[in-house]
Design a protein around this motif. Structure first.
Motif, PDB file in Angstrom:
ATOM      1  N   GLU A 258     -34.616 -33.828 -34.091  1.00 60.20           N
ATOM      2  CA  GLU A 258     -34.937 -34.956 -33.103  1.00 60.20           C
ATOM      3  C   GLU A 258     -35.772 -34.346 -31.985  1.00 60.20           C
ATOM      4  O   GLU A 258     -35.347 -33.507 -31.360  1.00 60.20           O
ATOM      5  N   ILE A 259     -36.939 -35.005 -31.820  1.00 59.65           N
ATOM      6  CA  ILE A 259     -37.913 -34.541 -30.900  1.00 59.65           C
ATOM      7  C   ILE A 259     -38.014 -36.038 -30.106  1.00 59.65           C
ATOM      8  O   ILE A 259     -38.919 -36.854 -30.396  1.00 59.65           O
ATOM      9  N   ASN A 260     -37.793 -35.779 -28.779  1.00 58.03           N
ATOM     10  CA  ASN A 260     -38.163 -36.969 -27.952  1.00 58.03           C
ATOM     11  C   ASN A 260     -38.743 -36.535 -26.396  1.00 58.03           C
ATOM     12  O   ASN A 260     -38.017 -35.792 -25.678  1.00 58.03           O
ATOM     13  N   GLY A 261     -40.002 -36.869 -26.380  1.00 63.23           N
ATOM     14  CA  GLY A 261     -40.515 -36.403 -24.993  1.00 63.23           C
ATOM     15  C   GLY A 261     -41.032 -35.067 -24.843  1.00 63.23           C
ATOM     16  O   GLY A 261     -40.954 -34.645 -23.547  1.00 63.23           O
ATOM     17  N   GLN A 262     -41.161 -34.548 -25.819  1.00 68.69           N
ATOM     18  CA  GLN A 262     -41.606 -33.017 -25.743  1.00 68.69           C
ATOM     19  C   GLN A 262     -42.970 -32.894 -26.465  1.00 68.69           C
ATOM     20  O   GLN A 262     -43.402 -33.445 -27.001  1.00 68.69           O
ATOM     21  N   GLN A 263     -43.324 -31.420 -25.905  1.00 65.49           N
ATOM     22  CA  GLN A 263     -44.836 -30.949 -26.438  1.00 65.49           C
ATOM     23  C   GLN A 263     -44.789 -29.438 -27.033  1.00 65.49           C
ATOM     24  O   GLN A 263     -44.033 -28.966 -26.797  1.00 65.49           O
ATOM     25  N   PHE A 264     -45.773 -29.470 -28.283  1.00 66.21           N
ATOM     26  CA  PHE A 264     -45.881 -28.054 -28.466  1.00 66.21           C
ATOM     27  C   PHE A 264     -44.989 -27.389 -28.931  1.00 66.21           C
ATOM     28  O   PHE A 264     -44.360 -26.322 -28.321  1.00 66.21           O
ATOM     29  N   ILE A 265     -44.466 -27.987 -30.138  1.00 70.35           N
ATOM     30  CA  ILE A 265     -43.326 -27.337 -30.949  1.00 70.35           C
ATOM     31  C   ILE A 265     -43.886 -27.114 -32.322  1.00 70.35           C
ATOM     32  O   ILE A 265     -44.567 -28.144 -32.749  1.00 70.35           O
ATOM     33  N   THR A 266     -43.711 -25.992 -32.929  1.00 72.98           N
ATOM     34  CA  THR A 266     -44.196 -25.767 -34.329  1.00 72.98           C
ATOM     35  C   THR A 266     -42.897 -25.420 -35.191  1.00 72.98           C
ATOM     36  O   THR A 266     -41.964 -24.409 -34.575  1.00 72.98           O
ATOM     37  N   PHE A 267     -43.139 -25.924 -36.417  1.00 71.98           N
ATOM     38  CA  PHE A 267     -42.012 -25.639 -37.251  1.00 71.98           C
ATOM     39  C   PHE A 267     -42.732 -25.116 -38.449  1.00 71.98           C
ATOM     40  O   PHE A 267     -43.612 -25.909 -39.021  1.00 71.98           O
ATOM     41  N   GLN A 268     -42.490 -24.144 -39.111  1.00 75.49           N
ATOM     42  CA  GLN A 268     -43.072 -23.271 -40.269  1.00 75.49           C
ATOM     43  C   GLN A 268     -42.058 -22.872 -41.084  1.00 75.49           C
ATOM     44  O   GLN A 268     -41.095 -21.915 -40.925  1.00 75.49           O
ATOM     45  N   ASP A 269     -42.405 -22.891 -42.484  1.00 76.33           N
ATOM     46  CA  ASP A 269     -41.642 -22.145 -43.566  1.00 76.33           C
ATOM     47  C   ASP A 269     -40.118 -22.352 -43.613  1.00 76.33           C
ATOM     48  O   ASP A 269     -39.073 -21.624 -43.686  1.00 76.33           O
TER      49      ASP A 269
END
Length: 847
Positions: A258-269
């Motif tokens: 859950e991402i609410n009101g956030q910036q510059f997040i990366t998910f990988q692998d």
């Protein structure tokens, strides 16, 4: 501001990052923050990460151990920066780490009749057995029931219902139209009437379908389930088997991220499995990247985002989502959805969300969106549904769609708010199946390849390949400013469809459409090349069409159809290309197939010619005719054809009917093949003949299928094959003629009973596509030509995201040999009343 913050962060004294490790198999939440930075002393749980999240800094990384499974919801409560995102990834060797939302049910007890029950706190995301979603118990087990009536959006009435089972508390699943399947709780059951909580605003339609699910009385097949939320019990039908033979799981987490009101997040692998709702839910955020991940067994959408800009989803495999793969609302501008594989989406009716925009692979409405190089396979409704100013859908492969509901497409563009400059370019779209279950026309399958729908404007459809769609290859419906060029449209129900029906009071008129340089290629004689329809008389105002290639290999029906309304009367017409050009003044530089594929090979003529005076060498005796408007005369003439012919002379009249020519042929036997050959010429080339076998006298029963042939000003040799439908001792060949002005000449009429061998266009055609980023080399086993008469043989290169459709190069020779063979058979039939067979006629080219 975010970019400035990232730059200031990098030049500040804290311009360094930390990496935190997590292992469910070897970690401990008791380790300190410093210890957790060492892969030998990792933390162990999502809960520990959530508690620490506010202390993460831009540039930090969180790595999960490969092969491990972590259960719970990851709550993102801190932002990264433009040049320093917070990164979530993997370390070690093995399979991607799993963020898991599933809990196994292990403690079961018998509930009777093959049903077992287990304590369960939630049914979010349904029931999963051995890694697959299970269908809720439902009544009936298959298909839909059909209500006779409804009251608004609160109840339905069906004579098939009785009061023997009270369905209160169950869920009513209603197919309210072809594109909407809604779910509502049943609140009352009185005899034949079910009342329900309306939920979605769509109103049911009489004679559309419904079924009942999520009720214990529906459980009678292995794997079917019902959840009693009051008792918190899961009931599953296992029959004679034991629950211990299966791995039975339910979702215990709504969303896994859950991402609410956030910036510059990366998910990988990373892999996200078993969300009750969404694998990743994003709201009011930006610059979120999901790369090379897996998201499976999601209860609604795999990725659901609203009001979030600059999203990137790439290289991710999304599988088995109940309601949608990726869903981005109109606030998600500048999104990039690229290189993903999205499969098995929305395949269980009644398991997805209610309303429209569900059961779809990719749904995206934001401006400046790129949807590129995705593979979308097996989707319940639209493969891709998009809008948004300056958005592009390019180089995607969409295969098998409209499997659960229809009136949708592989790529669907619907503008309920006006946007412009949308592009559909270089896509491969295959196998639009359609699903009519629960509709008033269950055998009518409404699956389009590319569908530009109501009120859409400003769309370019270019360089796409569309094949195998049940309804239309490319369809434009009440839309304007549409450009269609350089597409290959092959083997669809109809290749090109323009429909203006004023479906809504606000529907647009089709205007300023440009259709150029396309290949419209029908594979058989029941696939029209194009259909144009309007509730007015304004097809000529639709736009411009030219330099297209029309190919209908089996020339049984005229390829272009129109339907207009003139002076309150619906007028339907069939055209070949020349007739279309003449009537509507368009497609002047378009062309059509020079040769047709033979639909059958004649192996034997049985007996004599059934027409006694079809040569018309001396007179026209034995031929009768009737003119509905008394404006036609029949006469014998030696001026044209071969020694003599039947001439019909027409005087123009307003609203003339049809003229019928009747030639007796005697006995007709059911299920036999009858070969008709004749010579024809006329002076009004825009008209046509309907030809069939019929009983000579009352009650004038039709005895065969019908054939339609165009009348040309030059002499044409025509052949028709009929399959008789009934026995009759007094049959006739019937020619029904549109009443043209001028004259029509008929000669050399012969009818034989024949033995035939059906051929298929596949014996003469070659179709191949390249659904990859690299050139594809294919080896041809025959010599072929393309629609521009270019020769192909040996190894041929197909460019990325393009296709090739070819016809055997010696087709003209095949046709000459075939016609010569039939002529020899006819010569034998004239000299003998016996069956005539030759040892071996010309065969189709080798496969």
């Amino acid at each position: 501001m975010s970019v400035l913050y990232g730059f200031l962060y990098l030049i500040s004294g804290q311009a360094y990052s930390n990496t935190y490790y997590f292992s469910a198999s070897s970690g401990s939440d008791n380790y300190t923050q410093v210890q957790s930075r060492n892969p030998l002393t990792p933390w162990s749980s999502i809960n520990r990460l959530n508690a620490f999240f506010s202390r993460l800094a831009p540039g930090d990384s969180v790595l999960f151990k490969r092969g491990d499974t972590f259960t719970g919801t990851l709550s993102v409560t801190r932002s990264g920066a433009a040049f320093a995102p917070i990164y979530f990834g993997a370390y070690g060797k093995g399979e991607k780490p799993v963020i898991n939302g599933l809990e196994e049910l292990k403690t079961w007890k018998r509930a009777g009749n093959g049903i077992y029950e287990a304590f369960c706190t939630s049914s979010k995301g349904g029931l999963i057995i051995n890694g697959f979603h299970q269908v809720m118990g439902r009544f009936p087990n298959q298909g839909y029931l059909s209500p006779e009536s409804h009251t608004g959006n609160i109840s339905i009435t069906d004579k098939q219902l009785t009061g023997s089972t009270c369905w209160v508390g169950g869920e009513l699943v209603i197919r309210k139209n072809r594109w909407t399947i809604d779910r509502s709780t049943i609140t009352n059951h009185l005899k034949n009437t079910l009342s329900y909580a309306a939920g979605n605003a769509a109103v049911p339609m009489n004679n559309y379908g419904y079924f009942i699910q999520n009720h214990i009385k529906t459980l009678d097949r292995e794997g079917e389930w019902f959840y009693d939320k009051d008792q918190q019990r899961m009931f599953v039908f296992f029959g004679v088997k034991k629950p211990s033979s299966f791995i039975v799981s339910v979702s215990v987490s709504d969303n896994l991220v859950e991402i609410n009101g956030q910036q510059f997040i990366t998910f990988q692998d990373l892999k996200f499995v078993g969300a009750g709702k969404s694998g990743i839910a994003i709201k009011g955020s930006g610059n979120i990247t999901i790369r090379d991940c897996g998201i499976s067994l999601s209860g609604t959408e795999a990725v659901l985002a609203s009001s979030s800009t600059w999203l990137t989803i790439e290289g991710t495999h999304i599988d088995h989502s109940l309601s949608g793969g990726i869903h981005l609302d109109a606030g998600c501008s500048y999104a990039a959805i690229a290189g993903n594989k999205i499969s098995n989406t929305g395949l269980i009716a009644g398991a997805g969300r209610s309303g429209t925009g569900t059961y779809e692979g990719i749904t995206s409405f934001g401006d400046f969106t790129r949807i590129e190089r995705n593979i979308i396979d097996s989707t319940g409704y639209n493969g891709i549904y998009f809008g948004g100013n300056s958005s592009i859908v390019k180089n995607n492969v969409v295969n098998f769609f409209c499997l659960t509901k229809d009136d949708g497409a592989g790529i669907y563009v619907g503008d309920w708010s006006k946007t412009t400059n949308k592009k559909v370019v270089g896509n491969i779209i295959l196998n639009g199946i359609g699903n009519g279950d629960g509709t008033n026309s269950p055998f009518s399958l409404h699956a389009e390849g590319i569908y530009v729908d109501d009120n859409t404007t400003g769309v370019t459809v270019a360089g796409n390949t569309v094949s195998g769609c049940a309804n239309n290859g490319i369809k434009i419906h009440n839309a304007a400013e549409i450009s269609v060029f350089d597409n290959t449209v092959f083997d669809n129900g109809v290749q090109l469809r323009l429909e203006q029906d004023h479906y809504l009071s606000t529907s647009s008129l089709i205007r300023n459409t440009t259709i150029r340089n396309n290949i419209f290629f029908s594979k058989n004689n029941i696939q029209p090349l194009a259909k144009f329809s309007t509730y007015q008389d304004d097809i000529a105002q639709f736009g411009r069409s030219d330099s297209n290639f029309f190919y209908q290999p089996v020339n049984e029906l005229a390829g272009i159809m129109s339907s207009i309304n003139k002076n309150g009367k619906e007028i339907n017409q069939l055209f070949d290309l020349q007739g279309w050009q003449s009537v509507y003044g368009t497609d002047h530089f378009s062309s059509e197939a020079p040769h047709n594929v033979p639909a059958y090979a004649v192996t034997k003529l049985l007996g004599r010619n059934r027409v006694d005076n079809g040569e018309y060498d001396k007179d026209i005796n034995g031929t009768n005719f009737y003119s509905a408007s008394s404006n036609c005369t029949a006469s014998f003439t030696r001026e044209v054809m071969d020694g003599g012919s039947l001439r019909l002379s027409f005087i123009p009249v307003a609203d003339g009917g049809r003229t019928t020519v009747n030639i007796k042929v005697g006995k007709i036997r059911a299920k036999k093949n009858y070969l008709l050959k004749f010579s024809l010429s006329g002076t009004a080339k825009s008209h046509s003949l309907d030809i069939f076998l019929r009983k000579t006298g009352a009650p004038y029963n039709t005895l065969s299928n019908r054939k339609n042939r165009k009348i040309n000003t030059s002499r044409t040799e025509i052949e028709c094959l009929f399959v008789s439908t009934a026995d009759d001792d007094d049959g006739s060949v019937i020619f029904e003629i549109d009443e043209p002005a001028g004259e029509l000449n008929l000669d050399n009429v012969r009818l034989y009973e024949a033995e035939i061998t059906n051929t298929t266009p596949d014996e003469y055609l070659f179709f191949e596509f390249n659904a990859s980023n690299e050139p594809k080399i294919v080896t041809l086993k025959k010599n072929y030509t393309d629609v521009h008469n270019h020769l192909y043989s040996g190894n041929v290169t197909i460019n990325p995201y393009s296709s090739l459709v070819l016809v055997v190069s010696d087709l003209e020779k095949v046709l000459r040999e075939r016609n010569s063979y039939i002529a020899v058979l006819e010569t034998g039939a004239k000299s003998s009343a016996r069956d005539v067979t030759l040892p071996a006629g010309p065969s189709p080219p080798d496969k």
